[in-house]
Scaffold this motif. Structure first.
Motif, PDB file in Angstrom:
ATOM      1  N   PHE A  49       0.828  -1.200   0.000  1.00 30.84           N
ATOM      2  CA  PHE A  49       0.000   0.000   0.000  1.00 30.84           C
ATOM      3  C   PHE A  49       0.867   1.257   0.000  1.00 30.84           C
ATOM      4  O   PHE A  49       0.612   2.205  -0.742  1.00 30.84           O
ATOM      5  N   LEU A  50       1.914   1.265   0.823  1.00 37.62           N
ATOM      6  CA  LEU A  50       2.809   2.427   0.858  1.00 37.62           C
ATOM      7  C   LEU A  50       3.556   2.602  -0.464  1.00 37.62           C
ATOM      8  O   LEU A  50       3.731   3.725  -0.946  1.00 37.62           O
ATOM      9  N   GLN A  53       1.124   4.063  -2.947  1.00 41.09           N
ATOM     10  CA  GLN A  53       0.910   5.486  -2.695  1.00 41.09           C
ATOM     11  C   GLN A  53       2.123   6.325  -3.113  1.00 41.09           C
ATOM     12  O   GLN A  53       1.975   7.445  -3.591  1.00 41.09           O
ATOM     13  N   MET A  54       3.298   5.776  -2.942  1.00 38.38           N
ATOM     14  CA  MET A  54       4.514   6.519  -3.245  1.00 38.38           C
ATOM     15  C   MET A  54       4.709   6.682  -4.755  1.00 38.38           C
ATOM     16  O   MET A  54       5.120   7.743  -5.225  1.00 38.38           O
ATOM     17  N   ARG A  56       2.386   6.555  -7.081  1.00 38.51           N
ATOM     18  CA  ARG A  56       1.167   6.998  -7.744  1.00 38.51           C
ATOM     19  C   ARG A  56       1.296   8.401  -8.266  1.00 38.51           C
ATOM     20  O   ARG A  56       1.864   9.283  -7.822  1.00 38.51           O
TER      21      ARG A  56
END
Length: 56
Positions: A49-50, A53-54, A56
């Protein structure tokens, strides 16, 4: 020699707490395995998930 005092005697009739190892039972092992896999899957999911997000 200075006046020495004797140590107080310990009570011998005190009940000791009995600790039972949860890994000795079948259900204890199952619970520990579930907790370990849950922790690992949560860590891997959080990492993905991190990363998502990074980048994206």
């Amino acid at each position: 020699m200075p006046e020495s005092r004797k140590r107080p005697k310990k009570a011998r009739n005190e009940e000791k707490a009995v600790y039972k190892n949860p890994l000795k039972k079948k259900w204890g092992r199952i619970v520990i395995i579930i907790l370990v896999f849950g922790f690992l899957l949560g860590t891997v999911a959080g990492t993905f998930f991190l990363l998502f997000q990074m980048f994206r």
